[in-house]
Design a protein around this motif. Sequence first.
Motif, mmCIF file in Angstrom:
data_model
loop_
_atom_site.group_PDB
_atom_site.id
_atom_site.type_symbol
_atom_site.label_atom_id
_atom_site.label_comp_id
_atom_site.label_asym_id
_atom_site.label_seq_id
_atom_site.Cartn_x
_atom_site.Cartn_y
_atom_site.Cartn_z
ATOM 1 N N THR A 265 0.834 -1.210 0.000
ATOM 2 C CA THR A 265 0.000 0.000 0.000
ATOM 3 C C THR A 265 0.867 1.258 0.000
ATOM 4 N N ALA A 268 2.403 1.849 -3.443
ATOM 5 C CA ALA A 268 1.390 2.401 -4.343
ATOM 6 C C ALA A 268 1.164 3.885 -4.070
ATOM 7 N N ARG A 272 1.945 7.330 -6.456
ATOM 8 C CA ARG A 272 0.974 8.395 -6.787
ATOM 9 C C ARG A 272 1.457 9.763 -6.311
ATOM 10 N N ALA A 325 -4.817 -4.029 -1.086
ATOM 11 C CA ALA A 325 -3.647 -4.887 -1.297
ATOM 12 C C ALA A 325 -3.945 -6.323 -0.889
#
Length: 385
Positions: A265, A268, A272, A325
């Motif tokens: 997580t 990710a 971003r 996830a």
Amino acid sequence: MASLSIDRRDRSHRNDLRAFTVGVEEEFVLIDPATGRPCLTNTTVAAAGTDSALQLELSQCQIETCTPVCASIEAVHREVRRARVTIVDAAARSGSLPLAVGVPIWGPPSGSITDTPRYQRIAEHFKALADQVTCGCHVHVCVPDRDLAVQVSNHLRRWLPALLALTANSPIAEGIDTGHASWRHTVWARWPSSGPPPYFRSAAHYDDIVAGLAEDGQILDPAMVYWDVRLSAHLPTIEIRISDVPATVVETTLLASLVRALVITSVAAIGRGHLADPITRTHLRSACRYAARNGLSSTRFPTTIAGRRDTRHALAQLLCHVRSALEESGDYEFTRDALAAVLTSGNGAVRQRSALRAGGPANVFAVLARLTVEGCDIGNSQRSR
């Protein structure tokens, strides 16, 4: 306690998650089954192991198991269970018994340091500080890019109190309730390089801080960086070290599942462009001390993640945070059910305290011995040793 039930559907579309491999290290106390007193036999037990999974630790009454690299949480569960069987078999040959407990119920004699050059050097440099026995669980997750890894560390910091509260398994020392669900955390905090990691700007910043610790004599080598999250000194992993060794195989697997999902997580979020909140170390230390004291019984949780609600709410937030996830890896149902089981039945700290009230230290030993091998294929003769 929940049993392992992991989604076995085709995962060919999840190749990107397979890069997040996992390894788990668990530390155990070796005791005399007849008296419950520590056995200073770790070198004998390690030599009796069937493979290299058994490693020496600082005290002669401690030993560590290490899983191989695992590509799935299902494999983690299998390998943790296998490692516990291995250590029970090896310990039985020397007449000792391993317990998954954060601190020994009775401590060993002073100066019971394992006779290796490194441990003797640590004892000589840090004197009485080295005269402690604490057993944790360390989860490694593969993050080979060090600059990415330190950013992951920044994201993980806010979840450390919740992970500690979940796994607390050391309320009793010298036969009495210490008033702390994780006495291990309180004892371990005496090391100068322990506690939550700093907020890092880069891998170079990380290295500069480590170099400063060494220059000041706070550590003797990079392996003595005892932060609750650190970059491995010899592996392409990030290592999460906040937890007491959990009482059961399923609880350790639950911890590994949550940690792996947190790393995924975090990666990710970093992709971003999301930076982690720069929570101060003072705030995090306070929150971890609170979690260590209260464990699952906390009626409030003093961190930004839970808005001073209770620990159960903080753990629910954690599960929600990593749900995507977990669903992508097929581990959500197991993790949800295992977490619910711990919240219902209690973690190691809850069970130890219940056992102490019911039958004193001898009953605590019996309960811990049973929980350590719960779900493992251990013969009756070894259970009764």
